[in-house]
Design a protein around this motif. Sequence first.
Motif, PDB file in Angstrom:
ATOM      1  N   THR A   1      88.901  18.764  63.777  1.00  0.00           N
ATOM      2  CA  THR A   1      89.242  17.397  63.324  1.00  0.00           C
ATOM      3  C   THR A   1      88.513  17.307  62.181  1.00  0.00           C
ATOM      4  OG1 THR A   1      87.431  16.387  64.583  1.00  0.00           O
ATOM      5  CG2 THR A   1      89.395  16.614  65.834  1.00  0.00           C
ATOM      6  N   ARG A   2      89.053  16.330  61.324  1.00  0.00           N
ATOM      7  CA  ARG A   2      88.207  15.724  60.211  1.00  0.00           C
ATOM      8  C   ARG A   2      86.659  15.863  60.479  1.00  0.00           C
ATOM      9  NH1 ARG A   2      90.888  10.691  58.460  1.00  0.00           N
ATOM     10  NH2 ARG A   2      89.734   9.932  59.752  1.00  0.00           N
ATOM     11  N   GLU A   3      86.395  15.142  61.585  1.00  0.00           N
ATOM     12  CA  GLU A   3      84.957  15.112  61.878  1.00  0.00           C
ATOM     13  C   GLU A   3      84.273  16.615  62.065  1.00  0.00           C
ATOM     14  OE1 GLU A   3      87.186  13.343  63.104  1.00  0.00           O
ATOM     15  OE2 GLU A   3      86.850  11.405  61.932  1.00  0.00           O
ATOM     16  N   ASN A   4      85.065  17.455  62.737  1.00  0.00           N
ATOM     17  CA  ASN A   4      84.474  18.700  63.400  1.00  0.00           C
ATOM     18  C   ASN A   4      85.472  19.768  63.010  1.00  0.00           C
ATOM     19  OD1 ASN A   4      82.090  17.758  65.057  1.00  0.00           O
ATOM     20  ND2 ASN A   4      83.766  16.271  65.939  1.00  0.00           N
ATOM     21  N   SER A   5      84.925  20.538  62.099  1.00  0.00           N
ATOM     22  CA  SER A   5      85.989  21.479  61.635  1.00  0.00           C
ATOM     23  C   SER A   5      85.798  22.847  62.319  1.00  0.00           C
ATOM     24  CB  SER A   5      85.379  22.015  60.255  1.00  0.00           C
ATOM     25  OG  SER A   5      84.380  22.605  60.008  1.00  0.00           O
ATOM     26  N   GLU A   6      86.764  23.689  62.118  1.00  0.00           N
ATOM     27  CA  GLU A   6      86.789  25.001  62.960  1.00  0.00           C
ATOM     28  C   GLU A   6      85.150  25.776  62.896  1.00  0.00           C
ATOM     29  OE1 GLU A   6      89.251  29.148  63.839  1.00  0.00           O
ATOM     30  OE2 GLU A   6      89.636  27.894  62.149  1.00  0.00           O
ATOM     31  N   ALA A   7      84.891  25.859  61.765  1.00  0.00           N
ATOM     32  CA  ALA A   7      83.424  26.268  61.281  1.00  0.00           C
ATOM     33  C   ALA A   7      82.462  25.684  62.223  1.00  0.00           C
ATOM     34  CB  ALA A   7      83.364  26.302  59.853  1.00  0.00           C
ATOM     35  N   ASP A   8      82.431  24.206  62.230  1.00  0.00           N
ATOM     36  CA  ASP A   8      81.600  23.430  63.117  1.00  0.00           C
ATOM     37  C   ASP A   8      81.473  23.786  64.688  1.00  0.00           C
ATOM     38  OD1 ASP A   8      80.569  21.887  60.880  1.00  0.00           O
ATOM     39  OD2 ASP A   8      82.205  20.475  61.219  1.00  0.00           O
ATOM     40  N   ILE A   9      82.646  24.205  65.094  1.00  0.00           N
ATOM     41  CA  ILE A   9      82.949  24.253  66.479  1.00  0.00           C
ATOM     42  C   ILE A   9      82.339  25.631  66.669  1.00  0.00           C
ATOM     43  CG2 ILE A   9      84.619  24.725  68.374  1.00  0.00           C
ATOM     44  CD1 ILE A   9      86.270  22.551  66.733  1.00  0.00           C
ATOM     45  N   ARG A  10      82.817  26.492  65.758  1.00  0.00           N
ATOM     46  CA  ARG A  10      82.277  27.953  65.790  1.00  0.00           C
ATOM     47  C   ARG A  10      80.463  27.845  65.677  1.00  0.00           C
ATOM     48  NH1 ARG A  10      85.721  31.829  66.295  1.00  0.00           N
ATOM     49  NH2 ARG A  10      87.947  31.450  65.555  1.00  0.00           N
TER      50      ARG A  10
END
Length: 199
Positions: free
Chosen positions: A69-78
């Motif tokens: 999402t805008r708040e949580n990018s794929e990089a953030d989740i990883r």
Amino acid sequence: MLCALLLCCGTSACSTNDPLRIESPALPTTPAAQSSAPSINDERAWEQPFSPAQVRQVLLATDLDAVSTRENSEADIREYLTECDKCLVALPAYETAGEKFQIYSVSTAGDAYSFASFAIRDAKGTPEVALAVGGSDVYLSAGKEGSLVAQEAVYKPDDPMCCPSGWSVRMFRYQDGQFIQGDSFASPVDPAEDQGTEQ
């Protein structure tokens, strides 16, 4: 002596033969209280057949762009999956058509704010992502009539993280080996505004 006798008679008149019972304080009925931390035995049951470590490896090998999402990018989740063991949380499993799906969410460690949730199937002994949803405080859970429900918090700009103004719900049905999105609805962000539009 008379005072002592009266005191004994008075207390025995109020007593019962039942043993002393200690009452627990009533638990609040908030969703957080209802989804309290599971016992170790429950966690082990939820983590079958795949452990969080096995699920983590599958998620890290998955394209997570669909749940970003805008708040949580794929990089953030990883980053959460890689750096934080406690951020991958096992939730109660979901079963339909004789098949069991493990439910996992990726959450912040401090306040358990979930921004991605996954249904994991057993694909011939290997964990496989059957459904992935992302959003604001989003969770997958079993719904009525065999559905799998994604519930997501709806926040107004001035809402604190503890208190969303409403909820968005998406229902999924398992059909022919895959999840198909069905009904979706949202509770009003402002019930007063919703009532005002009905008049």
